[in-house]
Design an enzyme around this catalytic site. Structure first.
Site, mmCIF file in Angstrom:
data_model
loop_
_atom_site.group_PDB
_atom_site.id
_atom_site.type_symbol
_atom_site.label_atom_id
_atom_site.label_comp_id
_atom_site.label_asym_id
_atom_site.label_seq_id
_atom_site.Cartn_x
_atom_site.Cartn_y
_atom_site.Cartn_z
ATOM 1 N N ARG A 237 0.987 -1.186 -0.097
ATOM 2 C CA ARG A 237 0.023 0.012 -0.040
ATOM 3 C C ARG A 237 1.115 1.321 -0.211
ATOM 4 N NH1 ARG A 237 -3.464 -3.055 -1.451
ATOM 5 N NH2 ARG A 237 -5.404 -3.624 -0.583
ATOM 6 N N GLU A 266 -4.844 7.306 -4.501
ATOM 7 C CA GLU A 266 -4.981 6.728 -5.664
ATOM 8 C C GLU A 266 -6.525 6.734 -6.062
ATOM 9 O OE1 GLU A 266 -4.507 2.409 -5.214
ATOM 10 O OE2 GLU A 266 -2.390 2.783 -4.567
ATOM 11 N N HIS A 284 -1.517 0.247 -9.576
ATOM 12 C CA HIS A 284 -2.071 -0.658 -8.737
ATOM 13 C C HIS A 284 -2.673 -2.014 -9.575
ATOM 14 C CE1 HIS A 284 -4.202 -1.092 -4.476
ATOM 15 N NE2 HIS A 284 -3.879 -2.363 -5.230
HETATM 16 C C1 8YV Z 1 -7.292 -5.257 -5.344
HETATM 17 C C2 8YV Z 1 -5.463 -5.236 -4.032
HETATM 18 O O1 8YV Z 1 -7.650 -5.711 -6.984
HETATM 19 O O2 8YV Z 1 -6.245 -7.370 -3.363
HETATM 20 C C3 8YV Z 1 -5.771 -6.317 -2.807
HETATM 21 O O3 8YV Z 1 -5.530 -5.783 -1.777
HETATM 22 O O4 8YV Z 1 -4.536 -4.597 -3.588
HETATM 23 C C4 8YV Z 1 -5.713 -5.587 -5.334
HETATM 24 O O5 8YV Z 1 -5.451 -6.690 -5.622
HETATM 25 C C5 8YV Z 1 -7.364 -3.650 -5.237
HETATM 26 O O6 8YV Z 1 -7.224 -3.677 -3.890
HETATM 27 C C6 8YV Z 1 -8.661 -3.522 -5.947
HETATM 28 O O7 8YV Z 1 -8.783 -1.927 -5.437
#
Ligand code: 8YV
Length: 321
Positions: A237, A266, A284
């Protein structure tokens, strides 16, 4: 009367069609106005919610008296107020494991791209700049046999370690809240302090969950510990890194490069990062392959339906963030 399900982000069409056959489905539509206001209104009589990438907490769920489950199409759940959901007895489910290998692939994609300057050299060549044999300006850094430091040896961190150890003969270090001896021994990985890892690694990959302990974990002090030829990769993150400090480190070239898939804010449409030839930036896309997103959507669908039909979902988030 059919149960009501609120879809709060884009989801797989086939899964959406399945839900529409079973439930009364309402989709939050950014074109219809303020998303939080829509969530506040539509969650009032909702039994379940499914989606990803939205902050859900008391501010937009305070009227959700019937809500039984939020099924997140993600492994990370830092965007949900888990304590509030626990207090309201609302299940929060997520989609672990199905995206592990895809995300680890992306981490290595960023590592290699940053190490060998792939995006900037691709652009340089397409601008017709290639007029003689590559020189120091085009030189990257070696990966094979180098030291890989992984911050967060969860399933994704372990998959990244596997790639480094078996694929690139790398010496693996890791930092984690606690030692993970059984996993680490597969890759002869050495448990070490964060400072020790940062000062010894040629490649540092961040693969932690975002929580109170990991927020701003990497700031100016930590970046200064890294070697000048070192590469930093973040697929966790954005808020794990002080982004301004990272930009300063890249500008001063106190580290060689960064490969980033996540950001403090984001989506990111303007940033000093975009002006830096030693910052590789992706939007992302860690889990973003058709096959993996399908698997995530199917697992999120199963979690949602299990909860709505009175069964214990497989992937409940139990701990408070
Ligand atoms: C998600 C991700 O698709 O799974 C997670 O935690 O960061 C990604 O794979 C994303 O969060 C969707 O907004």
């Amino acid at each position: 009367m059919k149960k009501k399900v609120v879809v709060f982000s884009q989801i797989d069409n086939e899964i959406l069609m399945r839900l529409e056959q079973q439930y009364h489905v309402v989709q939050i539509n950014p074109k219809k106005g303020d998303i939080n206001q829509q969530i506040l209104e539509e969650s009032r009589d909702a039994d379940g919610m499914i989606g990803a990438g939205r902050r859900l907490n008391e501010s937009n769920l305070k009227h959700a008296e019937k809500l039984k489950v939020i099924s997140s199409v993600s492994v990370g759940y830092d965007n949900y107020d888990v304590s509030y959901l626990n207090q309201k007895h609302i299940w929060l489910t997520h989609t672990p494991h199905v995206l592990t290998e895809t995300t680890a692939d992306l981490a290595f994609t960023l590592l290699m791209s940053a190490a060998r300057k792939v995006p900037s050299l691709d652009a340089w060549m397409k601008q017709g700049q290639w007029s003689r044999t590559a020189g120091p300006e085009q030189f990257g850094v070696d990966v094979y046999g180098k030291t890989l430091g992984i911050i967060g040896l969860g399933s994704i961190g372990a998959a990244i370690a596997r790639r480094g150890f078996y694929g690139f003969n790398m010496n693996v270090l890791y930092h984690n809240r606690r030692e993970k001896i059984e996993i680490a021994e597969q890759f002869k990985a050495e448990f070490c302090s964060l400072d020790n890892l940062l000062s010894r690694s040629d490649f540092v990959v961040i693969a932690v969950d975002l929580n109170a302990a990991s927020k701003s974990l990497i700031g100016a002090r930590e970046l200064q510990l890294m070697q000048q030829h070192a590469v930093l990769v973040n697929i966790s993150r954005g808020s794990v890194i002080d982004e301004k400090a990272l930009i300063d480190a890249l500008k001063s070239r106190s580290i060689f490069a960064a490969g980033l898939d996540v950001y403090e804010k984001e989506p990111l449409q303007a940033s000093e990062l975009f002006e830096l030839d030693n910052a590789v930036t992706l939007p992302h896309v860690g889990s973003a392959t058709a096959q993996t997103r399908k698997r995530m959507a199917e697992l999120a669908y199963e979690n949602l339906v299990d909860a709505l039909e009175g069964r214990q979902p497989r992937c409940v988030v139990k701990k408070a963030v």
